[in-house]
Scaffold this motif. Structure first.
Motif, PDB file in Angstrom:
ATOM      1  N   THR A 117       2.444  12.568  10.851  1.00 44.03           N
ATOM      2  CA  THR A 117       2.773  11.087  10.535  1.00 44.03           C
ATOM      3  C   THR A 117       3.014  11.210   8.825  1.00 44.03           C
ATOM      4  OG1 THR A 117       1.046  10.259  12.070  1.00 44.03           O
ATOM      5  CG2 THR A 117       1.908   8.818  10.244  1.00 44.03           C
ATOM      6  N   PHE A 118       4.054  10.393   8.480  1.00 45.97           N
ATOM      7  CA  PHE A 118       4.398  10.245   7.128  1.00 45.97           C
ATOM      8  C   PHE A 118       4.174   8.695   6.759  1.00 45.97           C
ATOM      9  CE2 PHE A 118       6.563  14.111   6.483  1.00 45.97           C
ATOM     10  CZ  PHE A 118       7.022  14.439   7.912  1.00 45.97           C
ATOM     11  N   ALA A 119       3.200   8.570   5.781  1.00 49.35           N
ATOM     12  CA  ALA A 119       2.799   7.087   5.387  1.00 49.35           C
ATOM     13  C   ALA A 119       3.354   7.227   4.011  1.00 49.35           C
ATOM     14  CB  ALA A 119       1.344   7.237   5.540  1.00 49.35           C
ATOM     15  N   ASP A 120       3.629   5.856   3.813  1.00 45.84           N
ATOM     16  CA  ASP A 120       3.745   5.237   2.355  1.00 45.84           C
ATOM     17  C   ASP A 120       3.343   3.831   2.160  1.00 45.84           C
ATOM     18  OD1 ASP A 120       7.443   4.759   2.860  1.00 45.84           O
ATOM     19  OD2 ASP A 120       5.738   3.483   3.560  1.00 45.84           O
ATOM     20  N   LEU A 121       3.529   3.189   1.054  1.00 47.72           N
ATOM     21  CA  LEU A 121       2.881   2.000   0.669  1.00 47.72           C
ATOM     22  C   LEU A 121       3.208   0.893   1.713  1.00 47.72           C
ATOM     23  CD1 LEU A 121       3.602   1.724  -2.964  1.00 47.72           C
ATOM     24  CD2 LEU A 121       1.377   1.885  -1.796  1.00 47.72           C
ATOM     25  N   ARG A 122       4.451   0.987   2.377  1.00 50.91           N
ATOM     26  CA  ARG A 122       4.929   0.180   3.414  1.00 50.91           C
ATOM     27  C   ARG A 122       4.651   0.199   4.742  1.00 50.91           C
ATOM     28  NH1 ARG A 122      10.445  -2.360   1.594  1.00 50.91           N
ATOM     29  NH2 ARG A 122       9.169  -3.725   0.520  1.00 50.91           N
ATOM     30  N   GLY A 123       4.279   1.608   5.086  1.00 54.11           N
ATOM     31  CA  GLY A 123       4.056   1.552   6.684  1.00 54.11           C
ATOM     32  C   GLY A 123       4.010   3.096   6.943  1.00 54.11           C
ATOM     33  N   THR A 124       4.047   3.610   8.165  1.00 53.67           N
ATOM     34  CA  THR A 124       3.865   4.908   8.648  1.00 53.67           C
ATOM     35  C   THR A 124       5.079   5.313   9.751  1.00 53.67           C
ATOM     36  OG1 THR A 124       2.473   4.246  10.540  1.00 53.67           O
ATOM     37  CG2 THR A 124       1.306   4.961   8.579  1.00 53.67           C
ATOM     38  N   THR A 145      -1.259  14.147   8.579  1.00 54.00           N
ATOM     39  CA  THR A 145      -0.524  12.977   7.872  1.00 54.00           C
ATOM     40  C   THR A 145      -0.202  13.313   6.535  1.00 54.00           C
ATOM     41  OG1 THR A 145      -2.075  11.258   9.149  1.00 54.00           O
ATOM     42  CG2 THR A 145      -1.049  10.530   7.275  1.00 54.00           C
ATOM     43  N   VAL A 146       0.884  12.914   6.053  1.00 56.65           N
ATOM     44  CA  VAL A 146       1.473  13.354   4.922  1.00 56.65           C
ATOM     45  C   VAL A 146       1.886  11.916   3.954  1.00 56.65           C
ATOM     46  CG1 VAL A 146       3.436  14.535   3.588  1.00 56.65           C
ATOM     47  CG2 VAL A 146       2.492  15.434   5.729  1.00 56.65           C
ATOM     48  N   THR A 147       1.324  12.087   2.766  1.00 60.31           N
ATOM     49  CA  THR A 147       1.638  10.733   1.913  1.00 60.31           C
ATOM     50  C   THR A 147       1.750  11.017   0.558  1.00 60.31           C
ATOM     51  OG1 THR A 147       0.982   8.334   1.511  1.00 60.31           O
ATOM     52  CG2 THR A 147      -0.573  10.136   1.602  1.00 60.31           C
TER      53      THR A 147
END
Lengths: 88, 504
Positions: B20-27, B213-215
């Motif tokens: 899963t790639f997660a940033d401030l806006r979502g995944t 999970t990568v952020t």
């Protein structure tokens, strides 16, 4: 609305700093990084918590927007555009 | 010998696990099998662009799907990578030349020949016409360099070190032996992927079928509450921020444990910390909050050397030595690390003389850290050999443990020791509160001295008029104290025996 948002922002900001500062004593126009030693990690932590309290979706802001928020006043102005009533 | 790790990574489509790639806006989540197929497309695209075995590509990207795809594609082609952390490097023709890059992938504006945008990588990963033909088989020998990793020193040009496949193999095996990552685990990664160790957790997911999970560092806390991982791969600064957050939430939750779960989720199996010493109070805090936290030790030059883990941990230590490594303590107390498969035996990019200062001919690394092993083989690190004060009586004082004792007090944000005239120890203290709580500081000075030998006693304490900060030039960009500048700013007070709060 804005005075409530400012008070909440002061509380949350004070909570992420590594040294104790009375929230009322924070300078809204001081550089958060240079003056208060705010780390990038703590900046997002502060904004995450503030957005949760004010029910503003953090997704409204890009990483570029966050980078542009240099003072507490920048933060409250940006959030005020999206904020509802503050919950405590 | 790398067949069971890198060998499987480059040849075997995984059957379980998600990334899963997660940033401030979502995944965005993908099955690992899908990730593997897409990395194959990127590999064929690279071949089409003239990148082949033995070439080197630069990856200058924020954490995200494109980084992972390029890394896997390169492994599958036997192409070297150079992980270039954005902010520390600027994409340019000079960078390509300096590090011998065939192509440089970047998400920053760049127009030098050989620079390629991240969006091109994303586009290649979508192309089903790149699902064939089969990629030529590759084998990574133990001494083959897979990637150039750069030291993260805050001054001077970063040194570049070629990490060998053999060293990656033994690290992956050793970590799996002690932590047994398995389906059901979700490892949370937010440090830059240019740090090779952070890619280990992606390799681990491909090998062992668990999730990852990568952020990004900046989005870590926002992503953490969505991801609800079982393991967090962090550093002390992150855990100190988390601790403050949990403490701030404490009054709204029935217990410390529930406040901690509000930040980390309820699925944590353990927390990993390393890369810098963790404050003992921080480690105890997380244990009390029901989140087991394990500290380890290693350098860029050694990879992971020791690690506390569920079956073997000891307070104050950085763990027992991992399989494949050996710790040797010399007569000065300096830690040396010998490996069955060293990361390398020299730097690839560094000033003349740098390699010889650190690497023995067999790859044994002189770490520059002071430490000792207890009777059960747990390593204790006491400080840097450089941060040793020699008194005029010849006694050597390691300053870090003394500074840590002072900093354990909530009234003290930072403490640095000096020794004017080689006769007395003088502390310069950055108070946690302005104005400083002189009573608390004096009490801490007395308490600290009570635990020290006569030679180690702090004679007096100078209070900084304003807290150390990046703004006033007394902290680095990594929030570490700048000793020379602190001494310069307080020179007169440090050198005047009448100045400051004298030890009771």
């Amino acid at each position: 609305m804005l005075p409530e948002l400012e008070a909440t922002a002061r509380e949350h900001f004070s909570a992420v700093l590594t040294h104790d500062i009375d929230p009322a004593a924070l300078d809204l126009d001081a550089d958060m990084v240079g003056h208060y030693a705010l780390t990038s990690l703590n900046k997002v932590l502060f904004l995450t918590e503030l957005c949760e309290t004010t029910k503003v979706d953090l997704g409204n802001f890009t990483e570029h927007d966050l980078a542009g928020m240099r003072t507490l006043r920048d933060v409250t102005t940006a959030l005020a555009r999206h904020a509802g009533p503050v919950e405590n | 010998m790398t067949q069971e790790t890198l060998g499987r990574l480059v040849s075997t489509e995984p059957t379980a696990g998600r990334i899963t790639f997660a940033d401030l806006r979502g995944t965005r989540a993908l099955d690992l099998a899908d990730l593997y197929r897409r990395s194959g497309r990127v590999a064929r695209w690279l071949l089409g662009r003239g990148v082949g075995p033995g070439d080197r590509i630069g990856i200058h990207l924020a954490n995200g799907l494109e980084w992972v795809l390029l890394d896997l594609a390169a492994l599958r082609l036997k192409v070297e990578t150079a992980g270039l952390e954005p902010g520390k490097f600027t994409p340019s023709g000079d960078l390509l030349t300096r590090y011998g890059l065939t192509l440089l992938f970047t998400d920053r504006p760049a127009d030098a020949p050989g620079t390629v945008g991240a969006s091109d990588v994303a586009a290649a990963a979508e192309r089903t016409d790149l699902d064939e033909p089969a990629l030529p088989p590759v084998t990574w020998g133990p001494k083959d360099v897979t990637t150039i990793k750069f030291t993260s020193g805050s001054t001077g040009e970063p040194k570049g070190l070629g990490a060998t496949a053999g060293s990656i193999d033994i690290s992956l095996r050793a970590v799996q032996e002690i932590f047994e990552h398995r389906p059901g685990d979700d490892l949370f990664v937010f440090l830059p992927l240019s740090l090779l160790q952070q890619r280990y957790w992606i390799y681990s997911s491909l090998l062992h079928g668990h999730d990852v999970t990568v952020t990004t560092y900046e989005a870590a806390f926002a992503a953490l509450r969505r991801a609800r991982p079982t393991v967090v791969m962090g550093v002390p600064a992150f855990y100190e921020a988390a601790k403050r957050q949990i403490e701030a939430k404490r009054r709204r939750f029935p217990s410390l444990q529930t406040a901690a779960q509000a930040v980390f989720g309820e699925r944590i199996r353990y927390l990993w910390t390393g890369s810098a010493p963790a404050a003992p109070s921080t480690l105890r805090f997380f244990d009390e909050a029901g989140l087991p936290i394990y500290e380890g030790y290693g350098l860029n030059e050694t990879c992971i050397v020791t690690k506390n883990h569920p079956k073997a941990h000891r307070e104050g230590s950085v763990g027992q030595v991992l399989r494949g490594k050996e710790v040797l303590i010399d007569e000065d107390g300096v830690v040396h690390v010998r490996s069955e498969h060293p990361v390398n035996t020299h730097y690839t990019y560094a000033e003349p003389g740098s390699s010889e200062r650190v690497f023995a001919p067999d790859g044994t690394v002189r770490t520059g850290d002071l430490g000792h092993l207890d009777e059960d083989g747990f390593l204790f690190i006491r400080g840097r050999a450089d941060d040793v004060i020699v008194l005029d009586n010849g006694k050597k004082i390691i300053v870090r443990p003394i500074e840590e004792r002072m900093k354990a007090d909530p009234a003290i944000a930072e403490c640095v020791l000096f020794c004017p005239g080689q006769t007395e120890l003088v502390a310069v203290v950055s108070p946690a509160r302005v104005p400083a709580d002189r009573e608390a500081l004096t009490a801490r000075l007395a308490l600290t001295n009570a635990a020290l030998t006569n030679d180690e006693r702090i004679s007096r304490m100078i209070l900084a008029d304003e807290p150390f900060s990046i703004d006033n030039g007394l902290l680095t960009s990594q929030y570490k104290p700048k000793r020379r500048q602190i001494l310069a700013a307080h020179h007169a007070a440090v050198h005047n025996p009448e100045e400051g709060i004298h030890a009771p």
